[in-house]
Design an enzyme around this catalytic site. Sequence first.
Site, PDB file in Angstrom:
ATOM      1  N   ARG A  96      13.559 -12.897  -7.151  1.00 57.74           N
ATOM      2  CA  ARG A  96      14.319 -11.641  -7.066  1.00 57.74           C
ATOM      3  C   ARG A  96      15.841 -11.891  -7.168  1.00 57.74           C
ATOM      4  O   ARG A  96      16.634 -11.207  -6.533  1.00 57.74           O
ATOM      5  CB  ARG A  96      14.021 -10.897  -5.746  1.00 57.74           C
ATOM      6  CG  ARG A  96      12.586 -10.439  -5.574  1.00 57.74           C
ATOM      7  CD  ARG A  96      12.174  -9.423  -6.624  1.00 57.74           C
ATOM      8  NE  ARG A  96      10.880  -8.827  -6.320  1.00 57.74           N
ATOM      9  CZ  ARG A  96       9.705  -9.318  -6.723  1.00 57.74           C
ATOM     10  NH1 ARG A  96       9.661 -10.411  -7.477  1.00 57.74           N
ATOM     11  NH2 ARG A  96       8.581  -8.711  -6.398  1.00 57.74           N
ATOM     12  N   SER A 133       9.388  -2.626  -2.685  1.00 60.36           N
ATOM     13  CA  SER A 133       9.658  -3.468  -1.506  1.00 60.36           C
ATOM     14  C   SER A 133      11.128  -3.328  -1.130  1.00 60.36           C
ATOM     15  O   SER A 133      11.997  -3.547  -1.973  1.00 60.36           O
ATOM     16  CB  SER A 133       9.387  -4.947  -1.824  1.00 60.36           C
ATOM     17  OG  SER A 133       8.064  -5.143  -2.240  1.00 60.36           O
ATOM     18  N   GLU A 153      16.071  -6.351  -0.540  1.00 56.14           N
ATOM     19  CA  GLU A 153      15.920  -6.514  -1.993  1.00 56.14           C
ATOM     20  C   GLU A 153      16.657  -5.395  -2.719  1.00 56.14           C
ATOM     21  O   GLU A 153      17.255  -5.598  -3.774  1.00 56.14           O
ATOM     22  CB  GLU A 153      14.427  -6.492  -2.371  1.00 56.14           C
ATOM     23  CG  GLU A 153      14.219  -6.618  -3.863  1.00 56.14           C
ATOM     24  CD  GLU A 153      12.825  -6.226  -4.345  1.00 56.14           C
ATOM     25  OE1 GLU A 153      11.848  -6.891  -3.978  1.00 56.14           O
ATOM     26  OE2 GLU A 153      12.735  -5.246  -5.108  1.00 56.14           O
TER      27      GLU A 153
HETATM   28  P1  FAD Z   1      18.333   0.482 -11.212  1.00 57.77           P
HETATM   29  O1  FAD Z   1      17.731   0.796  -9.895  1.00 57.77           O
HETATM   30  O2  FAD Z   1      18.895   1.584 -12.005  1.00 57.77           O
HETATM   31  O3  FAD Z   1      19.448  -0.641 -11.031  1.00 57.77           O
HETATM   32  C1  FAD Z   1      19.195  -1.768 -10.229  1.00 57.77           C
HETATM   33  C2  FAD Z   1      20.442  -2.663 -10.243  1.00 57.77           C
HETATM   34  O4  FAD Z   1      20.652  -3.193 -11.556  1.00 57.77           O
HETATM   35  C3  FAD Z   1      21.732  -1.902  -9.914  1.00 57.77           C
HETATM   36  O5  FAD Z   1      22.582  -2.792  -9.238  1.00 57.77           O
HETATM   37  C4  FAD Z   1      22.306  -1.556 -11.278  1.00 57.77           C
HETATM   38  O6  FAD Z   1      23.699  -1.381 -11.266  1.00 57.77           O
HETATM   39  C5  FAD Z   1      21.907  -2.778 -12.090  1.00 57.77           C
HETATM   40  N1  FAD Z   1      21.675  -2.485 -13.517  1.00 57.77           N
HETATM   41  C6  FAD Z   1      20.720  -1.650 -14.020  1.00 57.77           C
HETATM   42  N2  FAD Z   1      20.760  -1.668 -15.359  1.00 57.77           N
HETATM   43  C7  FAD Z   1      21.752  -2.531 -15.711  1.00 57.77           C
HETATM   44  C8  FAD Z   1      22.275  -2.965 -16.969  1.00 57.77           C
HETATM   45  N3  FAD Z   1      21.804  -2.528 -18.128  1.00 57.77           N
HETATM   46  N4  FAD Z   1      23.307  -3.847 -16.954  1.00 57.77           N
HETATM   47  C9  FAD Z   1      23.817  -4.304 -15.782  1.00 57.77           C
HETATM   48  N5  FAD Z   1      23.363  -3.928 -14.576  1.00 57.77           N
HETATM   49  C10 FAD Z   1      22.331  -3.047 -14.539  1.00 57.77           C
HETATM   50  N6  FAD Z   1      10.400  -4.783  -8.580  1.00 57.77           N
HETATM   51  C11 FAD Z   1       9.760  -5.958  -8.825  1.00 57.77           C
HETATM   52  O7  FAD Z   1      10.404  -6.973  -9.114  1.00 57.77           O
HETATM   53  N7  FAD Z   1       8.394  -6.046  -8.731  1.00 57.77           N
HETATM   54  C12 FAD Z   1       7.624  -4.987  -8.416  1.00 57.77           C
HETATM   55  O8  FAD Z   1       6.402  -5.116  -8.355  1.00 57.77           O
HETATM   56  C13 FAD Z   1       8.274  -3.740  -8.166  1.00 57.77           C
HETATM   57  N8  FAD Z   1       7.537  -2.647  -7.804  1.00 57.77           N
HETATM   58  C14 FAD Z   1       8.162  -1.465  -7.563  1.00 57.77           C
HETATM   59  C15 FAD Z   1       7.375  -0.363  -7.209  1.00 57.77           C
HETATM   60  C16 FAD Z   1       7.974   0.863  -6.957  1.00 57.77           C
HETATM   61  C17 FAD Z   1       7.104   2.041  -6.578  1.00 57.77           C
HETATM   62  C18 FAD Z   1       9.381   1.003  -7.083  1.00 57.77           C
HETATM   63  C19 FAD Z   1      10.021   2.331  -6.862  1.00 57.77           C
HETATM   64  C20 FAD Z   1      10.170  -0.097  -7.412  1.00 57.77           C
HETATM   65  C21 FAD Z   1       9.564  -1.353  -7.652  1.00 57.77           C
HETATM   66  N9  FAD Z   1      10.319  -2.496  -7.990  1.00 57.77           N
HETATM   67  C22 FAD Z   1       9.687  -3.680  -8.262  1.00 57.77           C
HETATM   68  C23 FAD Z   1      11.789  -2.434  -8.067  1.00 57.77           C
HETATM   69  C24 FAD Z   1      12.307  -1.909  -9.437  1.00 57.77           C
HETATM   70  O9  FAD Z   1      11.276  -1.320 -10.171  1.00 57.77           O
HETATM   71  C25 FAD Z   1      12.924  -3.027 -10.282  1.00 57.77           C
HETATM   72  O10 FAD Z   1      13.941  -3.695  -9.584  1.00 57.77           O
HETATM   73  C26 FAD Z   1      13.484  -2.528 -11.600  1.00 57.77           C
HETATM   74  O11 FAD Z   1      13.817  -3.593 -12.448  1.00 57.77           O
HETATM   75  C27 FAD Z   1      14.719  -1.632 -11.413  1.00 57.77           C
HETATM   76  O12 FAD Z   1      15.027  -1.080 -12.669  1.00 57.77           O
HETATM   77  P2  FAD Z   1      15.960   0.189 -12.787  1.00 57.77           P
HETATM   78  O13 FAD Z   1      16.224   0.411 -14.240  1.00 57.77           O
HETATM   79  O14 FAD Z   1      15.379   1.332 -12.051  1.00 57.77           O
HETATM   80  O15 FAD Z   1      17.271  -0.344 -12.090  1.00 57.77           O
HETATM   81  N1  EPU Z   2       0.851  -7.155   4.564  1.00 59.01           N
HETATM   82  C1  EPU Z   2       0.621  -6.720   5.841  1.00 59.01           C
HETATM   83  N2  EPU Z   2       1.003  -5.440   6.185  1.00 59.01           N
HETATM   84  C2  EPU Z   2       1.577  -4.604   5.282  1.00 59.01           C
HETATM   85  C3  EPU Z   2       1.812  -5.059   3.983  1.00 59.01           C
HETATM   86  C4  EPU Z   2       1.444  -6.351   3.634  1.00 59.01           C
HETATM   87  O1  EPU Z   2       0.089  -7.441   6.665  1.00 59.01           O
HETATM   88  O2  EPU Z   2       1.864  -3.473   5.674  1.00 59.01           O
HETATM   89  C5  EPU Z   2       0.432  -8.520   4.205  1.00 59.01           C
HETATM   90  C6  EPU Z   2      -1.007  -8.546   3.709  1.00 59.01           C
HETATM   91  O3  EPU Z   2      -1.655  -9.669   4.259  1.00 59.01           O
HETATM   92  C7  EPU Z   2      -0.880  -8.770   2.235  1.00 59.01           C
HETATM   93  C8  EPU Z   2       0.440  -9.524   2.118  1.00 59.01           C
HETATM   94  O4  EPU Z   2       1.250  -9.020   3.175  1.00 59.01           O
HETATM   95  O5  EPU Z   2      -1.935  -9.520   1.726  1.00 59.01           O
HETATM   96  C9  EPU Z   2       1.156  -9.321   0.798  1.00 59.01           C
HETATM   97  O6  EPU Z   2       1.235  -7.930   0.503  1.00 59.01           O
HETATM   98  P1  EPU Z   2       1.192  -7.397  -1.007  1.00 59.01           P
HETATM   99  O7  EPU Z   2       0.116  -8.087  -1.778  1.00 59.01           O
HETATM  100  O8  EPU Z   2       1.198  -5.916  -0.964  1.00 59.01           O
HETATM  101  O9  EPU Z   2       2.528  -7.945  -1.618  1.00 59.01           O
HETATM  102  P2  EPU Z   2       3.999  -7.951  -1.049  1.00 59.01           P
HETATM  103  O10 EPU Z   2       4.355  -9.345  -0.680  1.00 59.01           O
HETATM  104  O11 EPU Z   2       4.154  -6.906  -0.019  1.00 59.01           O
HETATM  105  C10 EPU Z   2       5.083  -8.515  -3.356  1.00 59.01           C
HETATM  106  C11 EPU Z   2       6.283  -8.038  -4.088  1.00 59.01           C
HETATM  107  C12 EPU Z   2       5.959  -6.768  -4.837  1.00 59.01           C
HETATM  108  C13 EPU Z   2       4.870  -7.080  -5.853  1.00 59.01           C
HETATM  109  C14 EPU Z   2       3.633  -7.589  -5.101  1.00 59.01           C
HETATM  110  C15 EPU Z   2       2.550  -8.074  -6.047  1.00 59.01           C
HETATM  111  C16 EPU Z   2       8.256  -8.796  -2.921  1.00 59.01           C
HETATM  112  C17 EPU Z   2       9.390  -8.429  -2.032  1.00 59.01           C
HETATM  113  N3  EPU Z   2       7.387  -7.817  -3.179  1.00 59.01           N
HETATM  114  O12 EPU Z   2       4.802  -7.540  -2.379  1.00 59.01           O
HETATM  115  O13 EPU Z   2       7.125  -6.358  -5.544  1.00 59.01           O
HETATM  116  O14 EPU Z   2       4.517  -5.931  -6.601  1.00 59.01           O
HETATM  117  O15 EPU Z   2       3.995  -8.725  -4.261  1.00 59.01           O
HETATM  118  O16 EPU Z   2       2.949  -9.228  -6.682  1.00 59.01           O
HETATM  119  O17 EPU Z   2       8.178  -9.927  -3.386  1.00 59.01           O
HETATM  120  C18 EPU Z   2       9.094  -5.031  -5.335  1.00 59.01           C
HETATM  121  O18 EPU Z   2       9.730  -6.079  -5.509  1.00 59.01           O
HETATM  122  O19 EPU Z   2       9.647  -3.906  -5.204  1.00 59.01           O
HETATM  123  C19 EPU Z   2       7.641  -5.086  -5.291  1.00 59.01           C
HETATM  124  C20 EPU Z   2       6.872  -4.026  -5.074  1.00 59.01           C
END
Ligand code: FAD
Ligand code: EPU
Length: 338
Positions: A164, A238, A334
């Site tokens: 991240r 997250s 994050e």
């Molecule tokens: P924004 O929120 O618009 O911007 C994020 C940051 O990047 C800001 O600081 C912004 O200024 C900067 N930025 C954006 N675009 C540019 C650009 N073109 N040039 C320079 N800076 C820029 N993330 C994960 O890694 N894994 C996941 O599984 C994951 N699951 C998610 C699930 C949900 C339901 C949600 C809501 C979010 C999740 N995220 C996850 C976080 C998010 O989706 C990512 O971080 C994504 O890349 C953000 O993209 P955005 O375009 O919305 O960025």
């Molecule tokens: N868990 C709990 N309680 C909870 C949630 C999770 O005990 O309420 C424990 C469970 O044991 C579970 C483990 O945590 O097995 C891991 O949870 P999960 O598989 O949901 O993944 P996560 O670690 O919570 C990460 C990323 C996600 C990504 C998933 C799948 C980070 C910060 N988050 O979540 O990314 O989608 O793994 O790879 O690394 C994001 O970055 O926004 C994001 C959603």
Amino acid sequence: MIIQENYSLKNLNTFGIDSSAAYFVELSSIDEIREVLSDSKFTSISKLILGGGSNLLFTKNYDGIVLKNNLKGITLIKEDANFYYVKAAAGEIWHEFVMYCIKNNYAGLENLSLIPGNVGASPMQNIGAYGVEIKDVFYELEALNIEDKTIHVFNHAACKFGYRESAFKHEYKNQYIITSVTFKLLKQPVFNTSYGAIETELKAMHVTHKNIQAISNAVCNIRKSKLPNPKEIGNAGSFFKNPEVPNNKYQSLKNDFSEIVAYNLENGNVKLAAGWLIEQSGWKGKKIDDAGVHALQALVLVNYGNAKGKEILDLSQKIIDSVKNKFGVTLEREVNII
Ligand code: FAD
Ligand code: EPU
């Protein structure tokens, strides 16, 4: 190109926070970006690049100019024996880009299906899910320097990807607008189903021959069952990173909390599941006014309707303090706090 004043950002951030920008503009070409950056009215005020708004939390009104990146276009720029090199403009929607690659049999992004946001933000925090991070498929990116307005190319090493993390969150912060990202995608897929849940889901889907479309579908199913849909309830995924601790710290935690959820890292450290730490600290499903901790995933903070960004931020600080008190581990946010 229309520059708007006092513009509401409520529909432009997945937390659904009711905040506004002093100035707001949507940019559809590099010329437009250069034009707005050259406007003397904006040279000395702060600038925020906005993609899909899915990884940020507005804690106040933004007193500078918000530049909404709308650059579009996907091009296969070259191929060799093993790889396709696919360049996507920063304003492409990430999931739509992943779907485009799957349709064209460009393999490697399928585990990253359904992550909200735009292509341009994907390198910012090296997005990752289900055993893959974009660093695994990243080739290079182009970014416009806000100061001199020239385009710079950043290769893999220059981005300094980590969990991240990238250089764009540190030494290059607020200096560049990422305009495109090029991915190096496989001609022959290598299926990554190391996350057990994917195998289980593929079995439930009765998939006998793995393919990238099926893996994408499995990942989408798992994600929909675990993560709240921002269209229904405001969130940014997250809120915290999973913390990394030295092995001796993990061993002492394991002595006290035998159920602790953790993963071994190649560097000898251990990554702890922050969701587990937060749940064990009693926060899962808790709500303070409209700011809450999701009832099914404690790592996701939510806006139940009219929460202010500051209320979500305050809640996150309470969680950090509780986890620190109980486990001696400091959670790091994050989500980008604005
Ligand atoms: P924004 O929120 O618009 O911007 C994020 C940051 O990047 C800001 O600081 C912004 O200024 C900067 N930025 C954006 N675009 C540019 C650009 N073109 N040039 C320079 N800076 C820029 N993330 C994960 O890694 N894994 C996941 O599984 C994951 N699951 C998610 C699930 C949900 C339901 C949600 C809501 C979010 C999740 N995220 C996850 C976080 C998010 O989706 C990512 O971080 C994504 O890349 C953000 O993209 P955005 O375009 O919305 O960025
Ligand atoms: N868990 C709990 N309680 C909870 C949630 C999770 O005990 O309420 C424990 C469970 O044991 C579970 C483990 O945590 O097995 C891991 O949870 P999960 O598989 O949901 O993944 P996560 O670690 O919570 C990460 C990323 C996600 C990504 C998933 C799948 C980070 C910060 N988050 O979540 O990314 O989608 O793994 O790879 O690394 C994001 O970055 O926004 C994001 C959603």
